[in-house]
Design a protein around this motif. Structure first.
Motif, PDB file in Angstrom:
ATOM      1  N   THR A  18      -5.561  -1.477   6.696  1.00 42.13           N
ATOM      2  CA  THR A  18      -4.782  -0.041   7.976  1.00 42.13           C
ATOM      3  C   THR A  18      -3.610  -1.402   8.053  1.00 42.13           C
ATOM      4  N   GLY A  19      -2.570  -0.755   9.151  1.00 43.76           N
ATOM      5  CA  GLY A  19      -1.519  -1.418   9.811  1.00 43.76           C
ATOM      6  C   GLY A  19      -0.846  -1.037   8.993  1.00 43.76           C
ATOM      7  N   LYS A  20       0.299  -1.842   9.686  1.00 45.71           N
ATOM      8  CA  LYS A  20       2.004  -1.654   9.486  1.00 45.71           C
ATOM      9  C   LYS A  20       2.316  -2.398   7.970  1.00 45.71           C
ATOM     10  N   ILE A  21       3.261  -2.249   7.647  1.00 43.06           N
ATOM     11  CA  ILE A  21       3.744  -3.231   6.191  1.00 43.06           C
ATOM     12  C   ILE A  21       4.800  -4.410   7.507  1.00 43.06           C
ATOM     13  N   PRO A  22       4.417  -5.432   7.005  1.00 41.50           N
ATOM     14  CA  PRO A  22       5.172  -6.927   7.055  1.00 41.50           C
ATOM     15  C   PRO A  22       6.562  -6.902   7.526  1.00 41.50           C
ATOM     16  N   HIS A  23       7.429  -6.906   8.728  1.00 44.50           N
ATOM     17  CA  HIS A  23       8.579  -6.967   8.676  1.00 44.50           C
ATOM     18  C   HIS A  23       9.039  -8.804   8.067  1.00 44.50           C
ATOM     19  N   GLY A  24       8.503  -9.317   8.043  1.00 46.30           N
ATOM     20  CA  GLY A  24       8.903  -9.967   6.911  1.00 46.30           C
ATOM     21  C   GLY A  24       8.772 -10.753   5.404  1.00 46.30           C
ATOM     22  N   LEU A  25       8.709  -9.183   5.426  1.00 50.94           N
ATOM     23  CA  LEU A  25       8.375  -8.850   3.825  1.00 50.94           C
ATOM     24  C   LEU A  25       9.885  -9.643   3.012  1.00 50.94           C
ATOM     25  N   GLY A  26      10.505  -8.944   3.499  1.00 55.98           N
ATOM     26  CA  GLY A  26      11.898  -9.253   2.559  1.00 55.98           C
ATOM     27  C   GLY A  26      12.524 -10.242   2.412  1.00 55.98           C
ATOM     28  N   LEU A  27      11.353 -11.554   3.590  1.00 57.87           N
ATOM     29  CA  LEU A  27      12.216 -13.241   3.601  1.00 57.87           C
ATOM     30  C   LEU A  27      11.454 -13.716   2.682  1.00 57.87           C
ATOM     31  N   VAL A  28      10.219 -13.290   1.305  1.00 58.22           N
ATOM     32  CA  VAL A  28       9.637 -13.785   0.513  1.00 58.22           C
ATOM     33  C   VAL A  28      10.508 -13.447  -0.912  1.00 58.22           C
ATOM     34  N   LYS A  29      11.310 -13.997  -1.234  1.00 60.00           N
ATOM     35  CA  LYS A  29      12.872 -13.758  -1.899  1.00 60.00           C
ATOM     36  C   LYS A  29      11.873 -13.878  -3.707  1.00 60.00           C
ATOM     37  N   SER A  30      10.414 -14.770  -3.562  1.00 60.47           N
ATOM     38  CA  SER A  30      10.355 -14.667  -4.949  1.00 60.47           C
ATOM     39  C   SER A  30       9.195 -13.248  -5.530  1.00 60.47           C
ATOM     40  N   LEU A  31       9.030 -12.077  -4.521  1.00 57.66           N
ATOM     41  CA  LEU A  31       8.759 -11.304  -4.299  1.00 57.66           C
ATOM     42  C   LEU A  31       8.521 -10.088  -5.326  1.00 57.66           C
ATOM     43  N   ILE A  58       7.406  -1.480  -7.042  1.00 61.62           N
ATOM     44  CA  ILE A  58       7.588  -1.341  -5.063  1.00 61.62           C
ATOM     45  C   ILE A  58       6.166   0.277  -5.710  1.00 61.62           C
ATOM     46  N   ASN A  59       5.157   0.075  -4.686  1.00 63.56           N
ATOM     47  CA  ASN A  59       3.993   1.268  -4.945  1.00 63.56           C
ATOM     48  C   ASN A  59       3.240   1.005  -3.826  1.00 63.56           C
ATOM     49  N   LEU A  60       3.610   1.789  -2.932  1.00 67.85           N
ATOM     50  CA  LEU A  60       3.218   1.881  -1.325  1.00 67.85           C
ATOM     51  C   LEU A  60       2.607   4.036  -1.264  1.00 67.85           C
ATOM     52  N   SER A  61       2.008   4.146  -2.434  1.00 66.61           N
ATOM     53  CA  SER A  61       2.062   5.781  -2.693  1.00 66.61           C
ATOM     54  C   SER A  61       0.120   5.990  -1.525  1.00 66.61           C
ATOM     55  N   HIS A  62      -0.047   6.935  -1.513  1.00 70.67           N
ATOM     56  CA  HIS A  62      -1.189   7.484  -1.305  1.00 70.67           C
ATOM     57  C   HIS A  62      -1.920   6.535   0.202  1.00 70.67           C
ATOM     58  N   ASN A  63      -0.726   6.282   1.237  1.00 69.65           N
ATOM     59  CA  ASN A  63      -0.637   6.127   2.311  1.00 69.65           C
ATOM     60  C   ASN A  63      -0.833   7.280   3.101  1.00 69.65           C
ATOM     61  N   SER A  64       0.268   6.612   4.674  1.00 68.16           N
ATOM     62  CA  SER A  64       0.141   7.474   5.564  1.00 68.16           C
ATOM     63  C   SER A  64       1.701   7.304   6.465  1.00 68.16           C
ATOM     64  N   LEU A  65       2.426   6.831   5.334  1.00 70.08           N
ATOM     65  CA  LEU A  65       3.369   6.252   6.165  1.00 70.08           C
ATOM     66  C   LEU A  65       4.491   6.717   7.172  1.00 70.08           C
ATOM     67  N   SER A  66       5.483   7.037   7.801  1.00 73.76           N
ATOM     68  CA  SER A  66       6.447   7.410   8.226  1.00 73.76           C
ATOM     69  C   SER A  66       7.413   7.610   8.391  1.00 73.76           C
ATOM     70  N   GLY A  67       8.429   8.081   8.912  1.00 72.46           N
ATOM     71  CA  GLY A  67       9.343   7.603   8.782  1.00 72.46           C
ATOM     72  C   GLY A  67      10.910   7.897   7.783  1.00 72.46           C
ATOM     73  N   GLN A  68      12.090   6.947   7.977  1.00 71.36           N
ATOM     74  CA  GLN A  68      12.636   7.843   6.562  1.00 71.36           C
ATOM     75  C   GLN A  68      12.957   6.176   5.747  1.00 71.36           C
ATOM     76  N   ILE A  69      12.805   6.551   4.790  1.00 74.87           N
ATOM     77  CA  ILE A  69      13.497   5.722   3.489  1.00 74.87           C
ATOM     78  C   ILE A  69      14.501   4.485   3.209  1.00 74.87           C
ATOM     79  N   PRO A  70      14.176   3.648   4.127  1.00 73.14           N
ATOM     80  CA  PRO A  70      15.421   2.768   4.175  1.00 73.14           C
ATOM     81  C   PRO A  70      16.467   2.388   3.411  1.00 73.14           C
ATOM     82  N   GLU A  71      17.634   2.324   3.457  1.00 66.93           N
ATOM     83  CA  GLU A  71      18.689   2.186   2.063  1.00 66.93           C
ATOM     84  C   GLU A  71      18.681   1.357   1.239  1.00 66.93           C
ATOM     85  N   MET A  72      18.216   0.893   0.199  1.00 68.70           N
ATOM     86  CA  MET A  72      18.248  -0.334  -0.820  1.00 68.70           C
ATOM     87  C   MET A  72      19.297  -0.705  -1.566  1.00 68.70           C
TER      88      MET A  72
END
Length: 531
Positions: A18-31, A58-72
């Motif tokens: 549970t919880g939120k997606i970490p904001h530091g995810l984008g800092l991991v340049k090797s992911l 990226i597979n984040l299906s079947h969760n409870s995420l909300s808000g808008q999809i950011p520009e990628m």
């Protein structure tokens, strides 16, 4: 450098996180892979969740995420994005259309609004699912023509050709102000129809001519056998009628009748790397030199900058996977054992006896072909050498990452090993023993065959329940012995799996007591391949 900065993939599907997606995810340049479906994640997606320059899945299906999809805009190598079954709102980001290799996009079962970005039709999307949202407006024409209707349903305000709303239903209907008679209207309609037919015929001729010129430009052929065929014969023969199966991860297969009357199988590879013609020719020649009765012959190939046609010998009975999937599948145990031994011999030859020591890397029942006598032959072997390692990894990761034929270690290591091939063979052996498809051993709950067998063997008399009930009890002891071999092949620990040479000998000991020497596995290669 921290351990987080070196992280290459996160795969935590089907857990209770549970919880939120970490904001530091984008800092991991090797992911390059972030898969966390079927969890309890909530909150908004961080703006930088797709900022890794190597991110491909990226597979984040079947969760409870909300808000808008950011520009990628930064994840230019993104191949697959699944955000299905969440509570996302807002519009589909137009920047998705700028991701050059995006192939799989699943945004179904959310609360997305607005129209579908027109630029998405310029992508080569193999899957685009936006069903059950709140989208509106006209669907870009190219997306309508290439999508199943179910991928757009649940959006009552979408319109377009073939949809319940045609986009023209609300246009005002004007009366015939000229007062034309019924006869005049009929004549005009006939004339208009003839005109449309003439235009369509001209367009068809032009399209065929353009297709021929575009597809033939820059084509080069190398035949290892005396095939009387041209690139024109191949291109014109590859249509819906000649296509077989649903197409694998690397491309479709076509059965083509040559001008001589001979049938060949042509695999059109589309996800290819940047190999030079000289290197490509050398790699295909390596595969064409293989001489073994349980490995399909490579007869030749054609290539351009965009695709490769691999030409294989044709086998009458199709694939083992197609055979097993039939509702009336019945095959006596002796034939199944013959198939298992043949596949094992072919793999042992690739692993140990062929000079190049090749890996198959894509073993499954649909890549095992059968001749008229049920002699098996491996196909689709060593495609990594043809398309290049990078393209191979990307294709496999996007199309079959969750395949039950894949060994568990495929999820955390990029290095291919013989043990991975052994595991995949073990899955095929389980299919032969149980008479069931690997990905759906138990129709009630869609459990794959490896999990299903492990559950069964842990209960009293469970091993016997694994055996195909359509086979007589007289073969039960041999089948149980084969089951033991399959269980060892599909061990979670790679070091616990036997080699293919050991598997071959163990299977041979179950059948008629006729010894097959190792020299049989390493069929001589005195017949060189002409180029």
């Amino acid at each position: 450098m921290s351990m987080a900065a070196q992280l290459e993939q996160v795969q935590i599907d089907n857990n209770s996180f549970t919880g939120k997606i970490p904001h530091g995810l984008g800092l991991v340049k090797s992911l390059y892979r972030f898969s966390a479906s079927l969890n309890g994640l909530y909150g908004e997606l961080p703006p930088n969740f797709c900022d890794s320059p190597v991110m491909s899945i990226i597979n984040l299906s079947h969760n409870s995420l909300s808000g808008q999809i950011p520009e990628m805009k930064k994840c230019r190598k993104l191949v697959s994005l699944s955000l299905a079954d969440n509570s996302l709102t807002g519009e589909i980001p137009p920047s998705l259309a700028d991701l050059p290799v995006l192939t799989y996009l699943d945004l179904s079962d959310n609360n997305l609004t607005g129209s579908i970005p027109e630029g998405l039709q310029n992508l080569k999307l193999a899957l685009f699912n936006v069903s059950f949202n709140l989208l509106s407006g006209e669907v870009p024409p190219a997306l309508v023509s290439g999508l199943p209707a179910s991928f757009l349903e649940g959006n009552p305000h979408l319109c377009g050709p073939g949809l319940p709303n045609s986009c023209f239903d609300d246009l005002p209907r004007h009366r015939n102000s000229a007062g034309l008679s019924s006869l005049a209207c009929a004549l005009i309609s006939i004339a208009f129809g003839l005109g449309v037919l003439l235009v369509a015929a001209g367009f068809f001729v032009f399209h065929r001519s353009t297709k021929w010129k575009s597809e033939m430009g820059g084509w080069h052929s190398v035949f290892f056998y005396p095939l009387r065929v041209t690139e024109h014969d191949l291109v014109m023969g590859m249509d819906k009628k000649s296509s077989v199966g649903n197409g694998g991860a690397f491309g479709r297969v076509y059965i083509i009748c040559l001008p001589s009357g001979e049938l060949v199988a042509v695999k059109k590879l589309v996800n290819i790397g940047n190999q030079s013609p000289k290197a490509l020719k050398a790699e295909v020649k390596t595969l064409a030199k293989i001489r073994h009765k349980n490995i399909t012959k490579v007869l030749g190939f054609c290539h351009s900058e965009e695709s490769i046609f691999l030409i294989y010998e044709y086998l009458q009975k199709g694939s083992l996977g197609d055979l097993i999937s039939r509702p009336d599948f019945q095959l006596q145990w002796s034939d199944r054992l013959k198939i298992a031994i043949g596949v094992a011999q072919g793999l042992a030859y690739l692993h140990k006896h062929y000079v190049q020591h090749l890996l198959h890397r894509n073993i499954k029942s649909t890549n095992i072909l059968l001749d008229a006598d049920f002699e098996p032959k491996l196909t689709d072997f060593a495609l990594d050498r043809i398309v290049g390692e990078a393209s191979f990894q990307t294709t496999v990761a996007s199309e079959s990452a969750n395949s039950c034929y894949n060994a568990p270690e495929c999820g955390y290591t990029k290095k291919a090993t013989e043990q991975m091939d052994v595991y995949s063979f073990g899955v095929v052996l389980l299919e032969l023993i149980a008479g069931r498809q690997a990905d759906r051993a138990e129709p009630a709950d869609s459990v794959d065959i490896v999990k299903w067998v492990r559950r069964k063997i842990n209960i009293t008399n469970g091993a016997v329940q694994v055996l195909d009930s359509k086979i007589s009890n007289s073969s039960q002891q041999e089948m149980l012995a084969a089951l033991d071999i399959a269980i060892r092949c599909t061990s979670v620990l790679p070091e616990k799996r036997p080699s293919m040479l050991e598997v071959t000998r163990a299977l041979q000991s179950l059948g008629p007591k006729t010894h097959v020497s190792d020299s049989y596995l390493s069929t001589p290669e005195e017949n060189s391949v002409p180029v």
